[in-house]
Design an enzyme around this catalytic site. Structure first.
Site, mmCIF file in Angstrom:
data_model
loop_
_atom_site.group_PDB
_atom_site.id
_atom_site.type_symbol
_atom_site.label_atom_id
_atom_site.label_comp_id
_atom_site.label_asym_id
_atom_site.label_seq_id
_atom_site.Cartn_x
_atom_site.Cartn_y
_atom_site.Cartn_z
ATOM 1 C CD GLU A 162 11.205 -7.461 5.724
ATOM 2 O OE1 GLU A 162 11.384 -8.548 6.593
ATOM 3 O OE2 GLU A 162 10.644 -6.477 6.340
ATOM 4 N NE ARG A 165 10.384 6.002 8.391
ATOM 5 C CZ ARG A 165 9.413 5.732 7.537
ATOM 6 N NH1 ARG A 165 9.515 4.713 6.709
ATOM 7 N NH2 ARG A 165 8.347 6.556 7.565
ATOM 8 C CG ASN A 191 8.309 -1.957 -0.007
ATOM 9 O OD1 ASN A 191 7.879 -2.348 1.138
ATOM 10 N ND2 ASN A 191 8.999 -1.024 -0.377
ATOM 11 C CG HIS A 213 11.021 -2.649 4.289
ATOM 12 N ND1 HIS A 213 9.896 -2.396 4.289
ATOM 13 C CD2 HIS A 213 11.659 -3.433 4.889
ATOM 14 C CE1 HIS A 213 9.547 -3.633 4.784
ATOM 15 N NE2 HIS A 213 10.442 -4.215 5.335
ATOM 16 N NE ARG A 218 4.110 6.522 1.776
ATOM 17 C CZ ARG A 218 4.318 5.204 1.949
ATOM 18 N NH1 ARG A 218 4.837 4.279 1.153
ATOM 19 N NH2 ARG A 218 3.929 4.867 3.149
ATOM 20 C CB ALA A 274 1.588 -0.101 6.192
ATOM 21 C CE1 TYR A 290 8.798 4.902 2.919
ATOM 22 C CE2 TYR A 290 7.393 6.719 2.910
ATOM 23 C CZ TYR A 290 7.982 5.733 3.278
ATOM 24 O OH TYR A 290 7.140 5.157 4.640
ATOM 25 N N PRO A 304 0.750 -1.081 0.118
ATOM 26 C CG PRO A 304 -0.230 -1.158 2.158
ATOM 27 C CD PRO A 304 0.499 -2.012 1.223
ATOM 28 C CG ASN A 305 -0.224 4.306 1.170
ATOM 29 O OD1 ASN A 305 -1.268 4.674 0.926
ATOM 30 N ND2 ASN A 305 -0.247 3.846 2.542
HETATM 31 C C1 DQA Z 1 8.417 0.929 3.486
HETATM 32 C C2 DQA Z 1 8.643 1.166 5.053
HETATM 33 C C3 DQA Z 1 7.258 0.799 5.672
HETATM 34 O O1 DQA Z 1 7.419 1.157 7.159
HETATM 35 C C4 DQA Z 1 6.177 1.919 5.313
HETATM 36 O O2 DQA Z 1 4.955 1.762 5.872
HETATM 37 C C5 DQA Z 1 6.194 2.000 3.853
HETATM 38 C C6 DQA Z 1 7.454 1.789 2.817
HETATM 39 C C7 DQA Z 1 9.591 1.224 2.733
HETATM 40 O O3 DQA Z 1 9.708 1.011 1.464
HETATM 41 O O4 DQA Z 1 10.358 1.966 3.485
HETATM 42 O O5 DQA Z 1 5.003 1.973 3.050
HETATM 43 O O6 DQA Z 1 8.159 -0.490 3.048
#
Ligand code: DQA
Length: 152
Positions: free
Chosen positions: A103, A112, A79, A105, A23, A82, A28, A15-16
């Site tokens: 995994e 964080r 990825n 990110h 964003r 959240a 990011y 998501p997002n």
């Molecule tokens: C994320 C890190 C997560 O904590 C966050 O909710 C994201 C992006 C990252 O790529 O840094 O949406 O996965």
């Protein structure tokens, strides 16, 4: 019989991440998801692999794609955004499949907020890459291909 494709990598985004580029740019970066798709595809292609690159805002769809990757891909870069920190369903999907999952990110989740320090994905993944921004996708492709070639 498995219909897996030995040269196919799934890159799944939660998501997002469709909002990358606008964003929280200070966290990011300014690179869009389309740019990341292109850099991942190019890196994979140089290494002899194809990418199926996807993004969803929906937990169940992400679970479906992880299961599908388990049947059809050589490995998965995930990825989960959240859902990393909330989803036992994503954990169980990764645990259920028999292909390696990396995994990933963009940000360093350990630098964080406390609620980002726990991942439901890490303990069922082959490894974790975080904190390298968009370049993390290229690093993850390299890491996954190395892993797949070690195993072949
Ligand atoms: C994320 C890190 C997560 O904590 C966050 O909710 C994201 C992006 C990252 O790529 O840094 O949406 O996965």
């Amino acid at each position: 019989m498995s219909d897996s494709n030995n040269n196919l990598i799934y890159i799944l985004n939660g998501p997002n991440l469709n909002l990358l580029g606008t964003r929280e740019v200070s966290i990011y970066g300014a690179t869009t998801l389309e740019d990341i798709k292109n850099l991942s595809t190019q890196k994979a292609s140089k290494l002899g692999y194809q990418c199926d690159f996807r993004q969803t805002n929906t937990e169940g769809e992400l679970v479906d794609w992880i299961q599908e990757g388990g049947r059809q891909a050589a490995g998965i870069i995930l990825n989960a955004a959240a859902y990393t920190h909330t989803s036992i369903a994503v954990h169980d999907a990764v645990a259920a499949i028999n292909v390696p999952v990396i995994e990933l990110h963009l940000s360093n989740i350990f630098a964080r907020e406390d609620y980002r320090h726990h991942s439901y994905v890490s303990d069922v993944s082959a490894g974790v890459i975080c904190g390298f921004g968009a370049n993390g996708y290229a690093l993850a492709v390299t890491a996954l291909v190395d892993l797949l070639q070690q195993g072949s």
